[in-house]
Write an enzyme that holds these catalytic residues in place. Sequence first.
Site, PDB file in Angstrom:
ATOM      1  N   CYS A   1       0.826  -1.208   0.000  1.00 23.83           N
ATOM      2  CA  CYS A   1       0.000   0.000   0.000  1.00 23.83           C
ATOM      3  C   CYS A   1       0.859   1.256   0.000  1.00 23.83           C
ATOM      4  O   CYS A   1       0.566   2.223  -0.716  1.00 23.83           O
ATOM      5  CB  CYS A   1      -0.938  -0.012   1.201  1.00 23.83           C
ATOM      6  SG  CYS A   1      -2.156   1.326   1.209  1.00 23.83           S
TER       7      CYS A   1
ATOM      8  N   CYS B   1      -6.027  -4.057   7.593  1.00 21.49           N
ATOM      9  CA  CYS B   1      -7.247  -3.251   7.519  1.00 21.49           C
ATOM     10  C   CYS B   1      -8.373  -3.962   6.782  1.00 21.49           C
ATOM     11  O   CYS B   1      -9.547  -3.780   7.125  1.00 21.49           O
ATOM     12  CB  CYS B   1      -6.954  -1.897   6.888  1.00 21.49           C
ATOM     13  SG  CYS B   1      -6.396  -1.951   5.153  1.00 21.49           S
TER      14      CYS B   1
END
Length: 348
Positions: A93, A189
């Site tokens: 990410c 997440c």
Amino acid sequence: MRQGGRALVAMSGGVDSSAAVYILKEQGYECVGVTMKLFSSQPGDIEDAREAARRMGIPHHVLDCSEQFRREVVQPFADAYERGETPNPCVLCNRALKFGLLLDKAEELGCDYLATGHYARIVEESGAFRLAKAADLSRDQSYVLYPIPRERLGRVLFPLGGLSKDQAREIAARAGFPNARKRDSQDICFIPDGDYLSFLERYAGKAYPEGDIVDMSGRVVGRHRGAAGLTIGQRRGVGVSSDRRIYVCAKCMADNTVTVGPEEALYSRGCAVRGWNWLVDAPSAPFGALAKTRYRQREQPVTVRPESGEVRLEFGQPQRAVTPGQSAVLYDERGTVLGGGIIASVWE
């Protein structure tokens, strides 16, 4: 020291990014908030970020990055597990979205900098910018930040780099942010329950087959319900009864077997690392440095051997559970990040 300018601040809805806005405003920066929408279960986080931006009187944008997130993070994450690796999605990410797409967005919005709530520091040495550890080593996140392109370090701000978590919470509370006491996320997440195998099965639309668990001699000692759900060094939840502690030591996805053994079987003398990103001038000859091969590991002395297409690390002392898919990150003795990449293979 950089002071002032226009900063795009990545606001996740958590306390750290909210405190980062407050600090930057105090330092004279003109701030613009942005929240990346990565998946559908984020409404509370987006609202928390929007409220923090409102309280600070700054504009706030929601950027739909769900397709990029699926393509650049979730899919490579699933692919890596299918290869028998254990990936770190935060690294993926940071490389593709936070310090790729968002830095491009900062430029589009006329911002001089991109700021995040990471605990790390950008230091300037002789006109060059370097990534360094946070002042609070217990919170340091430099390990997952090594993919930032070297040429873009000068456009990155880490306002929390000199603070502790408690200090960040105090700042957020002083500013009246409702998320000042918000609990930190402990899991990936997009897998909040921590059940990686179930997520992978839902994502791939298939059930992973059961297979044999074998000991170091190849004798079958149990069955697993999906090799993708186990990781090197794992002890709990392996599903094998033994009168001593045993650990996952290897996985062979080709024949769907998992090898278990004693802790001493987990140690490796070195590893080969692919996809290397140098944050300093790339060396051509072997040299000594300090390396981390896991997020919470202390750095260990290594000999670094740059080779065509990869970097090879030889440990001063054998290291435990060096795992393909995780990152190897180099530091100097001052805590400056020299570079990093993805562990491709290990040797005993």
